[in-house]
Design a protein around this motif. Structure first.
Motif, PDB file in Angstrom:
ATOM      1  N   ASP A   7       0.840  -1.201   0.000  1.00  0.00           N
ATOM      2  CA  ASP A   7       0.000   0.000   0.000  1.00  0.00           C
ATOM      3  C   ASP A   7       0.875   1.251   0.000  1.00  0.00           C
ATOM      4  O   ASP A   7       1.858   1.302  -0.715  1.00  0.00           O
ATOM      5  CB  ASP A   7      -0.994  -0.054   1.164  1.00  0.00           C
ATOM      6  N   SER A   8       0.542   2.248   0.815  1.00  0.00           N
ATOM      7  CA  SER A   8       1.292   3.508   0.744  1.00  0.00           C
ATOM      8  C   SER A   8       2.447   3.559   1.729  1.00  0.00           C
ATOM      9  O   SER A   8       3.054   4.612   1.927  1.00  0.00           O
ATOM     10  CB  SER A   8       0.346   4.688   0.997  1.00  0.00           C
ATOM     11  N   TYR A   9       2.755   2.444   2.360  1.00  0.00           N
ATOM     12  CA  TYR A   9       3.865   2.428   3.316  1.00  0.00           C
ATOM     13  C   TYR A   9       5.211   2.533   2.600  1.00  0.00           C
ATOM     14  O   TYR A   9       5.354   2.125   1.452  1.00  0.00           O
ATOM     15  CB  TYR A   9       3.822   1.159   4.160  1.00  0.00           C
ATOM     16  N   ASN A  10       6.186   3.069   3.330  1.00  0.00           N
ATOM     17  CA  ASN A  10       7.569   3.167   2.875  1.00  0.00           C
ATOM     18  C   ASN A  10       8.459   2.341   3.789  1.00  0.00           C
ATOM     19  O   ASN A  10       8.081   2.045   4.930  1.00  0.00           O
ATOM     20  CB  ASN A  10       8.070   4.612   2.933  1.00  0.00           C
ATOM     21  N   ALA A  11       9.614   1.979   3.305  1.00  0.00           N
ATOM     22  CA  ALA A  11      10.616   1.323   4.138  1.00  0.00           C
ATOM     23  C   ALA A  11      11.999   1.587   3.562  1.00  0.00           C
ATOM     24  O   ALA A  11      12.173   1.617   2.347  1.00  0.00           O
ATOM     25  CB  ALA A  11      10.364  -0.177   4.223  1.00  0.00           C
ATOM     26  N   VAL A  12      12.961   1.783   4.442  1.00  0.00           N
ATOM     27  CA  VAL A  12      14.349   1.993   4.030  1.00  0.00           C
ATOM     28  C   VAL A  12      15.199   0.921   4.686  1.00  0.00           C
ATOM     29  O   VAL A  12      15.134   0.714   5.905  1.00  0.00           O
ATOM     30  CB  VAL A  12      14.857   3.394   4.423  1.00  0.00           C
ATOM     31  N   PHE A  13      15.986   0.244   3.873  1.00  0.00           N
ATOM     32  CA  PHE A  13      16.809  -0.875   4.305  1.00  0.00           C
ATOM     33  C   PHE A  13      18.258  -0.438   4.209  1.00  0.00           C
ATOM     34  O   PHE A  13      18.690   0.060   3.164  1.00  0.00           O
ATOM     35  CB  PHE A  13      16.547  -2.062   3.363  1.00  0.00           C
ATOM     36  N   VAL A  14      19.014  -0.561   5.297  1.00  0.00           N
ATOM     37  CA  VAL A  14      20.399  -0.102   5.293  1.00  0.00           C
ATOM     38  C   VAL A  14      21.334  -1.245   5.645  1.00  0.00           C
ATOM     39  O   VAL A  14      20.964  -2.180   6.362  1.00  0.00           O
ATOM     40  CB  VAL A  14      20.628   1.079   6.275  1.00  0.00           C
ATOM     41  N   ASN A  15      22.560  -1.164   5.118  1.00  0.00           N
ATOM     42  CA  ASN A  15      23.580  -2.143   5.431  1.00  0.00           C
ATOM     43  C   ASN A  15      24.885  -1.425   5.749  1.00  0.00           C
ATOM     44  O   ASN A  15      25.361  -0.608   4.965  1.00  0.00           O
ATOM     45  CB  ASN A  15      23.798  -3.109   4.257  1.00  0.00           C
ATOM     46  N   GLY A  16      25.412  -1.698   6.946  1.00  0.00           N
ATOM     47  CA  GLY A  16      26.678  -1.106   7.359  1.00  0.00           C
ATOM     48  C   GLY A  16      27.629  -2.173   7.835  1.00  0.00           C
ATOM     49  O   GLY A  16      27.226  -3.294   8.157  1.00  0.00           O
ATOM     50  N   ASP A  17      28.907  -1.819   7.923  1.00  0.00           N
ATOM     51  CA  ASP A  17      29.893  -2.828   8.279  1.00  0.00           C
ATOM     52  C   ASP A  17      29.782  -3.274   9.731  1.00  0.00           C
ATOM     53  O   ASP A  17      30.202  -4.381  10.086  1.00  0.00           O
ATOM     54  CB  ASP A  17      31.315  -2.344   7.971  1.00  0.00           C
ATOM     55  N   ALA A  18      29.193  -2.448  10.591  1.00  0.00           N
ATOM     56  CA  ALA A  18      29.036  -2.819  12.000  1.00  0.00           C
ATOM     57  C   ALA A  18      27.621  -3.295  12.314  1.00  0.00           C
ATOM     58  O   ALA A  18      27.416  -4.344  12.909  1.00  0.00           O
ATOM     59  CB  ALA A  18      29.407  -1.645  12.900  1.00  0.00           C
ATOM     60  N   VAL A  19      26.627  -2.544  11.873  1.00  0.00           N
ATOM     61  CA  VAL A  19      25.236  -2.878  12.197  1.00  0.00           C
ATOM     62  C   VAL A  19      24.710  -4.033  11.352  1.00  0.00           C
ATOM     63  O   VAL A  19      23.727  -4.671  11.693  1.00  0.00           O
ATOM     64  CB  VAL A  19      24.326  -1.633  12.018  1.00  0.00           C
ATOM     65  N   GLU A  20      25.369  -4.294  10.227  1.00  0.00           N
ATOM     66  CA  GLU A  20      24.887  -5.245   9.224  1.00  0.00           C
ATOM     67  C   GLU A  20      23.572  -4.712   8.645  1.00  0.00           C
ATOM     68  O   GLU A  20      23.564  -3.625   8.101  1.00  0.00           O
ATOM     69  CB  GLU A  20      24.771  -6.657   9.811  1.00  0.00           C
ATOM     70  N   ASN A  21      22.447  -5.428   8.770  1.00  0.00           N
ATOM     71  CA  ASN A  21      21.200  -4.979   8.146  1.00  0.00           C
ATOM     72  C   ASN A  21      20.240  -4.386   9.173  1.00  0.00           C
ATOM     73  O   ASN A  21      20.105  -4.906  10.285  1.00  0.00           O
ATOM     74  CB  ASN A  21      20.505  -6.147   7.439  1.00  0.00           C
ATOM     75  N   ALA A  22      19.567  -3.310   8.774  1.00  0.00           N
ATOM     76  CA  ALA A  22      18.510  -2.713   9.602  1.00  0.00           C
ATOM     77  C   ALA A  22      17.454  -2.142   8.666  1.00  0.00           C
ATOM     78  O   ALA A  22      17.764  -1.693   7.562  1.00  0.00           O
ATOM     79  CB  ALA A  22      19.072  -1.620  10.504  1.00  0.00           C
ATOM     80  N   MET A  23      16.188  -2.170   9.099  1.00  0.00           N
ATOM     81  CA  MET A  23      15.114  -1.640   8.259  1.00  0.00           C
ATOM     82  C   MET A  23      14.259  -0.664   9.050  1.00  0.00           C
ATOM     83  O   MET A  23      13.920  -0.915  10.208  1.00  0.00           O
ATOM     84  CB  MET A  23      14.235  -2.776   7.703  1.00  0.00           C
ATOM     85  N   PHE A  24      13.906   0.433   8.399  1.00  0.00           N
ATOM     86  CA  PHE A  24      13.049   1.461   8.969  1.00  0.00           C
ATOM     87  C   PHE A  24      11.745   1.470   8.175  1.00  0.00           C
ATOM     88  O   PHE A  24      11.769   1.603   6.946  1.00  0.00           O
ATOM     89  CB  PHE A  24      13.732   2.832   8.877  1.00  0.00           C
ATOM     90  N   PHE A  25      10.621   1.351   8.857  1.00  0.00           N
ATOM     91  CA  PHE A  25       9.333   1.131   8.186  1.00  0.00           C
ATOM     92  C   PHE A  25       8.282   2.077   8.748  1.00  0.00           C
ATOM     93  O   PHE A  25       8.262   2.340   9.951  1.00  0.00           O
ATOM     94  CB  PHE A  25       8.906  -0.324   8.409  1.00  0.00           C
ATOM     95  N   GLY A  26       7.399   2.573   7.887  1.00  0.00           N
ATOM     96  CA  GLY A  26       6.303   3.406   8.379  1.00  0.00           C
ATOM     97  C   GLY A  26       5.645   4.204   7.266  1.00  0.00           C
ATOM     98  O   GLY A  26       5.824   3.922   6.084  1.00  0.00           O
ATOM     99  N   ARG A  27       4.891   5.211   7.677  1.00  0.00           N
ATOM    100  CA  ARG A  27       4.216   6.083   6.737  1.00  0.00           C
ATOM    101  C   ARG A  27       5.216   7.048   6.117  1.00  0.00           C
ATOM    102  O   ARG A  27       5.894   7.782   6.824  1.00  0.00           O
ATOM    103  CB  ARG A  27       3.099   6.874   7.430  1.00  0.00           C
ATOM    104  N   GLY A  28       5.271   7.050   4.798  1.00  0.00           N
ATOM    105  CA  GLY A  28       6.249   7.880   4.112  1.00  0.00           C
ATOM    106  C   GLY A  28       5.748   9.249   3.719  1.00  0.00           C
ATOM    107  O   GLY A  28       6.485  10.045   3.152  1.00  0.00           O
ATOM    108  N   ALA A  29       4.480   9.533   4.012  1.00  0.00           N
ATOM    109  CA  ALA A  29       3.906  10.836   3.657  1.00  0.00           C
ATOM    110  C   ALA A  29       2.666  11.039   4.510  1.00  0.00           C
ATOM    111  O   ALA A  29       2.356  10.236   5.382  1.00  0.00           O
ATOM    112  CB  ALA A  29       3.569  10.879   2.162  1.00  0.00           C
ATOM    113  N   GLY A  30       1.959  12.143   4.244  1.00  0.00           N
ATOM    114  CA  GLY A  30       0.730  12.424   4.984  1.00  0.00           C
ATOM    115  C   GLY A  30       0.913  13.564   5.966  1.00  0.00           C
ATOM    116  O   GLY A  30       2.035  13.892   6.377  1.00  0.00           O
TER     117      GLY A  30
END
Length: 431
Positions: A281-304
């Motif tokens: 639907d209208s949700y957004n998510a950003v997936f990041v990869n770093g050498d220390a944190v490895e993978n992390a995802m940020f999820f939620g409403r991207g507008a409104g």
């Protein structure tokens, strides 16, 4: 110097501006406990005073005169929510030069003139914050600059446009074609009357430029980002992707490689097991990869109205705390590197290819011979039985290949007599 009351001004009082006004009002009772001060809106600059008057408790805060704001010594924070390049750029530069802190949600402006604005803020030792410019209510700029600062970031990618994600969700779940899904998105208010910036990938491209700059500590501007939209995606493409264990999403991708930064926006097949495949639907998510944190995802409403206002008010509160502690401008521009941005032709991806070919023996061998000439390997292939006197349809997923080589192979393939039509060519997301 500590202030019990910090005065702010809003530039623009549309959807997000109204949301910021509401959130600040809602936080009023707890604000002093949270910040050691109270932030109050002293002025709101609008085009139509009469229209805006019904939305505020005290119409005397409304003005259409910029000079009243920039020349008011009591106003410490200016919140720019006008959008567009001008007069927003002129106003922000003037505000920073006048020693006022600025909060902005203006991705268009920051993706092009971010360095100029941040340099001006540094010169005058004030804050310029823009959390709301990317992914609405999802915190991502501040986490990249602060919480994840101990990482060398390798990749930032995700779904950063709610309109296109809604359209692709409807095409996937309800088997709609693009035009039908766009009409529904427009009817429900997810798409603007002119949806070009969303469906052609321009909105996402601006956000990718900002994310790449912050994540990799090297300036990436909008013109550096390769962009494709979703207008050519069909329900048939989505059906084949499902058959191959994938979903199609409009992804913004920024990678920091040994050869330079890759920055692009395009519809891509992504394995259905990937966390982003379930973002609908209208949700957004950003997936990041770093050498220390490895993978992390940020999820939620991207507008409104309120989700974006949440990010704006978070920046306002950050500035208020900095003012109380007398530590403004502690984190400004973080682009201390100069990393080249790769041309799209030099990136490497797997590809999804759907084409109509002559229905006869030997076609597959001829096609794979062209692939082999340009080092294109085949990972998956589907061939549907053709009806009499019709073209056969072949769907291929390739191995990873340099884009320039793949495009050359496609040019040669499209000129072969046995190829009637190349219907789709999409990238496949991979590590």
């Amino acid at each position: 110097m500590e202030k019990k009351v910090i005065h702010a001004a809003l530039l623009g009082f549309g959807t997000v501006g109204t949301g910021v006004y509401k959130v600040l009002k809602n936080q009023e009772e707890e604000m002093e406990a949270k910040l050691g001060s109270v932030v109050r809106i002293k002025k709101i600059m609008v085009r139509n005073l009469e229209k805006a008057a019904v939305k505020v408790e005290d119409p005397s805060v409304l003005t259409n005169n910029w000079e009243e704001i920039v020349n008011d010594p009591d106003i410490d924070i200016i919140i720019e929510l006008m959008g567009g390049m001008e007069p927003a750029r002129t106003y922000i530069l003037a505000a920073l030069e006048a020693g006022k802190h600025v909060v902005s949600a203006n991705k268009d402006l920051i993706a092009v003139y971010g360095k100029e604005l941040l340099d001006m803020a540094e010169t005058h030792h004030v804050d310029f914050l823009f959390e709301a410019a990317v992914a609405g209510g999802i915190p991502i700029i501040r986490p990249l600059k602060q919480c994840l600062a101990g990482n060398h970031m390798k990749e930032v990618m995700g779904i950063v446009n709610g309109t296109t994600n809604f359209i692709l969700t409807k095409m996937t779940q309800d088997k709609m074609e693009f035009k039908e899904a766009l009409a529904l998105a427009t009817e429900l208010g997810y798409a603007e009357a002119d949806p070009t910036a969303d469906i052609e990938g321009l909105d996402a491209g601006r956000k990718v430029a900002i994310l790449a700059s912050v994540a990799f500590n090297s300036r990436v501007v909008f013109d550096d980002v390769y962009i494709e939209g979703i207008t050519k995606i069909s329900a048939k493409d989505i059906s084949y992707a499902k058959e191959m264990g994938c979903d199609i999403k409009l992804l913004g991708v920024a990678r920091n490689t040994e050869e330079g930064i890759e920055a692009y926006v395009c519809p891509m097949l992504i394995p259905s097991t990937h966390p982003l495949a379930s973002v609908n639907d209208s949700y957004n998510a950003v997936f990041v990869n770093g050498d220390a944190v490895e993978n992390a995802m940020f999820f939620g409403r991207g507008a409104g109205e309120l989700p974006t206002a949440s990010a704006v008010v978070g920046d306002i509160f950050d500035i208020a705390r900095n003012m109380k502690a007398n530590c403004c401008a502690r984190i400004g521009c973080t682009c201390y590197k100069t990393i080249p941005v790769k041309k799209m032709a030099d990136t490497r991806n797997c590809y999804f290819l759907r084409l109509q070919v002559e229905d006869r023996c030997g076609v597959l061998a001829e096609m794979t011979a062209v692939f082999a000439k340009y080092h294109v390997s085949v990972a998956q292939i589907i061939q549907k039985q053709a009806k009499p006197n019709e073209s056969a349809e072949i769907v291929v997923i390739t191995g990873k290949v340099r884009e320039g080589d793949f495009r050359t192979a496609m040019e040669e393939l499209s000129g072969r007599s046995f190829v009637h039509k190349i219907s789709s060519m999409l990238r496949v997301y991979g590590e």
